[in-house]
Design an enzyme around this catalytic site. Structure first.
Site, short mmCIF file in Angstrom:
data_model
loop_
_atom_site.label_atom_id
_atom_site.label_comp_id
_atom_site.label_asym_id
_atom_site.label_seq_id
_atom_site.Cartn_x
_atom_site.Cartn_y
_atom_site.Cartn_z
N LYS A 1 -59.77 59.55 20.43
CA LYS A 1 -58.81 59.37 21.30
C LYS A 1 -59.32 58.26 22.23
O LYS A 1 -60.36 58.31 22.42
CB LYS A 1 -58.36 60.46 21.94
CG LYS A 1 -57.68 61.85 21.33
CD LYS A 1 -57.43 62.98 22.35
CE LYS A 1 -56.75 63.96 21.43
NZ LYS A 1 -55.39 63.86 21.10
N ARG B 1 -52.67 71.58 13.47
CA ARG B 1 -52.11 72.10 12.50
C ARG B 1 -53.03 72.44 11.36
O ARG B 1 -52.64 73.27 10.54
CB ARG B 1 -51.18 71.05 11.86
CG ARG B 1 -51.77 69.84 11.27
CD ARG B 1 -50.67 68.72 11.15
NE ARG B 1 -50.50 68.24 12.35
CZ ARG B 1 -49.58 66.91 12.61
NH1 ARG B 1 -48.90 66.57 11.64
NH2 ARG B 1 -49.22 66.48 13.86
#
Length: 458
Positions: free
Chosen positions: A238, A312
């Site tokens: 990120k 996920r």
């Protein structure tokens, strides 16, 4: 870490000053009943009982009482400005407030008095609310909301996978529940390879936390929470601004843990299982890589399109286990996608459900509790965005409908026919508002509890 419940309530109502709780619509009638000096005083201040306002009432020797203006009487945040707006000391509601309004006032006062003081002390004490009796259920609800805030606000150094384990273990001990933790390479031995893949690069071992509570004769609820204690994004790292607040990426776990505690404290007749995959998505020599194909508990192979779509991945193993337990209902909470925030902003969690009645119940409960969620579609044609040419599916692959495709990925690991709902929640306030301090926040939690109470109260 015990939830840092604020000192919001007075143990003794003697000496408490009267607090008039007013709406703009009822203000003129109340004002007409007041002494002339009070009317003149309030008119001079141009006080109209607008939502979020207050006025002190003079008396001999100083402040004799106060009036606060509120909006919706059944919205806890309508009262949340009072603890910091009013002078220190005890305040007792004057006039006739219904039991429902008093319970909402109690909760709102507690939310408004909250302060995360683990690392920073000082500041004035909040005003205290004096009630004839506190509502025990509202006390449990406040504790759950505070637990979410405390867990999310705590930096990762003090809230990594091992500390999250300690939280769940302590909760289990407090309620006589069973607890299990599967740590490190044991995840591979017990067939949780996806959780292991995401967390293996950290010096803090990944783990799956499990709590079980209740009678086998009662309906079985499984609550799953994403426990990514810090998310660098992995090798798909990120940027700095995107990583700054990633201590909050375990906000889903915080909601799940708090809901489990609330359900156990309330005595709702449920058989409860809590599952929290707790990891750090770190960068290291053995970090999982873009392009890899990883195994999952369900036997579905997953090609890694983006290592920053890690939530996920850890959730899919936990959801597979949840499905194996054949429960009546599965709920999961996760700070899963920025796409949900782009679509709905910070205050509205995105709700996905494979069951219309379940979704309707949660939406209705959100309206009753003034704790809204917003239903988003499980639009299955968008599964094409998760196509892999070398595995059963990819974990990402398109910027289109990011929150929807994330939910569709999770649904693949839920058994067909099992009612399931997924809440994509921000778990954070970017700026401070009355009762909503900047930092960790519980969103959709009270609605979830109300929905479960309505379903299983009998």
């Amino acid at each position: 870490m015990t939830a840092s419940l604020p000192t919001a309530y007075a143990e003794d109502a003697s000496g408490a000053r009267p607090l008039h709780v007013l709406t703009a619509a009822g203000y003129e009638a109340w004002l007409a009943s007041q002494p002339e000096a009070t009317r003149a005083w309030l008119q001079a201040q141009q006080f109209k009982a607008g939502a979020g306002t207050h006025a002190l009432l003079p008396g001999e020797g100083g402040v004799a009482g106060a009036a606060i203006g509120i909006g919706d009487p059944l919205d806890a945040y309508s009262y949340a400005h009072a603890p910091t707006a009013l002078p220190e000391g005890a305040w007792a509601p004057a006039g006739d407030l219904s039991a429902e309004h008093l319970a909402t006032l109690q909760l709102g006062w507690g939310l408004g008095a909250y302060r995360f003081a683990r690392y920073k002390s000082g500041g004035r004490a909040p005003a205290r609310l004096a009630l004839a009796a506190l509502d025990p259920l509202q006390g449990h609800v406040l504790e759950a909301c505070v637990r979410v805030r405390d867990l999310v606000n705590t930096p990762t150094e003090d809230m990594g996978p091992e500390q999250l384990e300690a939280e769940v273990r302590a909760l289990a001990q407090a309620h006589g529940a069973r607890f299990e933790s599967i740590v490190g390479d044991e995840l591979l031995a017990k067939n949780f390879p996806a959780i292991h893949a995401v967390g293996r690069a950290s010096h803090r071992a990944p783990r799956l936390l499990r709590l079980d509570h209740g009678d086998d004769a009662h309906p079985h609820l499984v609550v799953v929470g994403k426990g990514v204690c810090f998310d660098t994004g992995g090798l798909d790292i990120k940027p700095a601004d995107g990583m700054r607040n990633m201590k909050k990426d375990m906000g889903g776990a915080a909601h799940a843990i708090a809901l489990a505690g609330l359900l156990m404290a309330s005595g709702l007749k449920l058989r409860l299982t809590l599952l929290v995959p707790a990891v750090e998505n770190a960068i290291g020599p053995n970090a999982y890589r873009p392009g890899e194909v990883i195994a999952t508990r369900k036997g579905v192979s997953v090609e890694i399109d983006n290592t920053d779509a890690e939530g996920r991945i850890v959730l899919c193993d936990a959801l597979a286990l949840a499905g194996e337990l054949s429960p009546a209902l599965i709920l999961d909470f996760a700070t899963l996608t920025g796409a949900a925030r782009i679509a709905l902003g910070p205050d509205l969690p995105a709700l996905f459900a494979n069951d219309d009645a379940l979704a309707g119940d949660w939406l209705s409960a959100g309206e009753r509790m003034r704790d809204p969620v917003w239903r988003m579609p499980l639009w299955r044609p968008y599964l094409r965005y998760l196509t892999s040419h070398i595995a059963d599916m990819a974990n990402a692959g398109s910027r289109m409908a990011g929150a929807v495709t994330a939910a569709l990925y999770l649904e693949r690991f839920v058994p067909e026919g099992t009612p399931w709902a997924h809440l994509d929640v921000y778990a954070w306030n970017d700026s401070a508002r009355p009762g909503r301090p900047a930092g960790g926040e519980a969103l959709g939690l009270r609605a979830a509890f109300e929905m479960l109470r309505a379903r299983y109260a009998g």
